[in-house]
Scaffold this active site. Sequence first.
Site, PDB file in Angstrom:
ATOM      1  CG  HIS A  99      -0.236   0.183   2.516  1.00  0.00           C
ATOM      2  ND1 HIS A  99       0.512  -0.911   3.291  1.00  0.00           N
ATOM      3  CD2 HIS A  99      -0.106   1.030   3.469  1.00  0.00           C
ATOM      4  CE1 HIS A  99       0.932  -0.671   4.228  1.00  0.00           C
ATOM      5  NE2 HIS A  99       0.551   0.731   4.259  1.00  0.00           N
ATOM      6  CG  ASP A 101       1.745   4.941   4.948  1.00  0.00           C
ATOM      7  OD1 ASP A 101       1.015   3.917   5.244  1.00  0.00           O
ATOM      8  OD2 ASP A 101       2.738   5.212   5.380  1.00  0.00           O
ATOM      9  CG  HIS A 256       4.866   0.967   3.213  1.00  0.00           C
ATOM     10  ND1 HIS A 256       4.429   2.062   2.783  1.00  0.00           N
ATOM     11  CD2 HIS A 256       4.374   0.913   4.475  1.00  0.00           C
ATOM     12  CE1 HIS A 256       3.303   2.513   3.577  1.00  0.00           C
ATOM     13  NE2 HIS A 256       3.406   1.816   4.531  1.00  0.00           N
ATOM     14  NE  ARG A 271       2.187   5.956   9.183  1.00  0.00           N
ATOM     15  CZ  ARG A 271       1.052   5.359   8.599  1.00  0.00           C
ATOM     16  NH1 ARG A 271       1.162   3.991   7.956  1.00  0.00           N
ATOM     17  NH2 ARG A 271      -0.151   6.041   8.500  1.00  0.00           N
TER      18      ARG A 271
END
Length: 288
Positions: A99, A101, A256, A271
């Site tokens: 995907h 983000d 990723h 994150r």
Amino acid sequence: MTNLNIRRVAGALGAEITGVDLSKDLADETIAEIRRALVEHQVIFFRDQDLTPERQAAFGRRFGPLNIHPYVSGMAGQPEVMEIIKEPSDRINFGGGWHSDMSFLRTPSIGSILYAVELPEYGGDTLFASQAAAYDALSDGLKATLDGLNAVHSASREYAATGASAQKRGSMQVAAEADGYVGEYVHPMVLTHPETGRKALYVNPAFTMKIEGWKTSESKALLEYLFQHSRYEAFTCRFAWAKGSVAFWDNRSVWHFALNDYPGQRRHMRRVTVDPWPQAASVPAAAE
Ligand code: SIN
């Protein structure tokens, strides 16, 4: 002149940077060099960092405003810092599929900065795939077709009750159910990077629902082809984390995938996700 040392890690993307302490208030020149490295290499890695959530957020803010995830709660008092945790009892991990983000937002994020707090004894690497390399490898005919197309993105599949991310509710505070209130947004299927001018495919298996204006069956066939093509090994690199490692990737040109190969062990990451500086947003889909 900065002390950064930049070493490529794979043919298509990825570079490891040494000679910088990300917990410090870095000079503008250093930030500019890190940004140049990010857009050139698409994902950059740092080792042996010691970042509090505050310092990680402060570093992230040097690149743009930080995103607050609409479906995953951030840390108490620091909503922009998201804890990504897989407990030993969890079966599903967060981000365990290819995907980009936040492609499901009206204005998607430009980059994500992930910091390793605690790692399993083995496993838990992250894969990255260059969507610029994937675009470059297409025929001129398919490139020309894709250049004029848009795709519809939504979080509904991933964050609906049965979606992988929604099933992480136990150890991460993922919203009860995204069904019914997520929007759909349209983005070009090929993005021209605003800083490098390089083109990259901008569709992903987690959040891209269909090609705008195409029948579902037509759309599915082409998207499935692109999803297969885009993860071809030559477009990828793999990062083996250690405590204190940081990965910073460009969501406009990179997919990723967090590997889920450490059953019964704990993995804890933090994150922050960087939004673009305010600018024109993408066009909402007609269905919104
Ligand atoms: C993510 O998708 O942001 C998580 C990646 C990872 O945990 O390696």
